[in-house]
Design a protein around this motif. Sequence first.
Motif, short mmCIF file in Angstrom:
data_model
loop_
_atom_site.label_atom_id
_atom_site.label_comp_id
_atom_site.label_asym_id
_atom_site.label_seq_id
_atom_site.Cartn_x
_atom_site.Cartn_y
_atom_site.Cartn_z
N THR A 1 13.54 48.84 -3.92
CA THR A 1 13.15 50.22 -4.12
C THR A 1 13.32 51.02 -2.84
O THR A 1 13.37 50.48 -1.74
CB THR A 1 11.69 50.31 -4.59
N ASP A 2 13.43 52.35 -3.00
CA ASP A 2 13.57 53.26 -1.87
C ASP A 2 12.22 53.40 -1.19
O ASP A 2 11.30 54.02 -1.73
CB ASP A 2 14.08 54.60 -2.39
N LYS A 3 12.10 52.86 0.00
CA LYS A 3 10.81 52.83 0.69
C LYS A 3 10.39 54.18 1.25
O LYS A 3 9.26 54.33 1.72
CB LYS A 3 10.85 51.80 1.82
N LYS A 4 11.28 55.17 1.23
CA LYS A 4 10.94 56.48 1.78
C LYS A 4 10.74 57.54 0.70
O LYS A 4 10.39 58.67 1.00
CB LYS A 4 12.02 56.94 2.76
N ARG A 5 10.95 57.18 -0.54
CA ARG A 5 10.83 58.15 -1.64
C ARG A 5 9.39 58.29 -2.11
O ARG A 5 8.61 57.34 -2.10
CB ARG A 5 11.70 57.72 -2.82
N THR B 1 10.86 59.94 8.62
CA THR B 1 10.53 58.99 9.68
C THR B 1 9.75 57.82 9.12
O THR B 1 9.18 57.89 8.03
CB THR B 1 9.71 59.69 10.78
N GLU B 2 9.70 56.73 9.87
CA GLU B 2 9.03 55.53 9.40
C GLU B 2 7.55 55.77 9.14
O GLU B 2 6.98 55.23 8.19
CB GLU B 2 9.19 54.40 10.44
N ASP B 3 6.91 56.59 9.98
CA ASP B 3 5.48 56.85 9.79
C ASP B 3 5.23 57.92 8.73
O ASP B 3 4.10 58.15 8.32
CB ASP B 3 4.80 57.23 11.10
N GLY B 4 6.30 58.61 8.31
CA GLY B 4 6.18 59.59 7.23
C GLY B 4 5.68 60.95 7.65
O GLY B 4 5.48 61.82 6.79
N HIS B 5 5.51 61.20 8.93
CA HIS B 5 4.96 62.49 9.36
C HIS B 5 5.99 63.61 9.32
O HIS B 5 5.63 64.79 9.31
CB HIS B 5 4.36 62.38 10.76
N GLN B 6 7.28 63.27 9.30
CA GLN B 6 8.34 64.25 9.14
C GLN B 6 8.94 64.09 7.75
O GLN B 6 9.26 62.97 7.34
CB GLN B 6 9.42 64.04 10.21
N LEU B 7 9.12 65.20 7.05
CA LEU B 7 9.56 65.15 5.66
C LEU B 7 10.98 65.68 5.48
O LEU B 7 11.42 66.57 6.22
CB LEU B 7 8.61 65.96 4.77
N ASP B 8 11.66 65.12 4.51
CA ASP B 8 12.97 65.62 4.10
C ASP B 8 12.74 66.68 3.02
O ASP B 8 11.61 67.10 2.78
CB ASP B 8 13.81 64.46 3.56
N TRP C 1 2.67 55.64 5.37
CA TRP C 1 2.25 56.98 4.93
C TRP C 1 1.60 56.95 3.55
O TRP C 1 1.00 57.94 3.12
CB TRP C 1 3.46 57.92 4.90
N ALA C 2 1.71 55.80 2.86
CA ALA C 2 1.18 55.70 1.50
C ALA C 2 0.07 54.66 1.35
O ALA C 2 -0.73 54.75 0.41
CB ALA C 2 2.31 55.38 0.52
N TYR C 3 0.03 53.67 2.26
CA TYR C 3 -0.93 52.57 2.11
C TYR C 3 -1.57 52.24 3.45
O TYR C 3 -0.94 52.34 4.50
CB TYR C 3 -0.24 51.31 1.57
N SER C 4 -2.82 51.83 3.39
CA SER C 4 -3.55 51.40 4.58
C SER C 4 -4.69 50.49 4.17
O SER C 4 -5.26 50.64 3.08
CB SER C 4 -4.10 52.60 5.35
#
Length: 210
Positions: A99-103, A127-134, A39-42
């Motif tokens: 580091t926290d990979k989802k933060r 989620t792993e792909d980052g499309h759902q947020l906390d 969700w952050a790098y490509s």
Amino acid sequence: MSKGFKLLLLLLGLAALSWGMYECKYYYSYYADLKDRPWAYSRDENAKLLVGTWQGEFHDPDGVTKTIRLTIAEPVTDEERARKAGRRARKRSGLGSQTDKKRFDGSATVSSHRGREAYKLNGHVRTEDGHQLDVIHFQIDDELQALRKNFTVHSALEGGQWQDDRLTLTLAFTYTTATGSAFSSSADPRYDKKITVRLSRENHEHFATN
């Protein structure tokens, strides 16, 4: 072969080894982030990521029309990655391995005829792909400059979503009185009102639903 020439070869060898270690650490970190933070790098420069700047409009619980501009920062910039790769490891942990990979962190500004509100923010993807947020937590950047008699953004509730050029958040608010203290009343539904805002990636058309 002279001693001076041998010393030169030794120094060149050490320099090459040091550079090789730097390259290994840098690219190990980068490829780990490609895997762990899609969700952050490509590798695709045109990829549509959560990272970036988003904008939208909403009406706060008082009915005031506001514009929000929200930026989600890269967890690790190229400069930070290069700097960390150049350090000598003091522990067994790899570059950024703990580091926290989802933060994620970022900032936001909310503007209206009442003035400008500046925030720092942090949150997690669910989620792993980052499309759902906390939950995303908003903190006023400077309490002394906070607008008075105003509904400030407190958080974006769990369940936010992003896809391509659209980001949907449900905002919760805190009311700041004329003295700067927080106030709430169960008898007034405004204080518990949640607002759904649909943001678009900057430079795209945006709209809101209240």
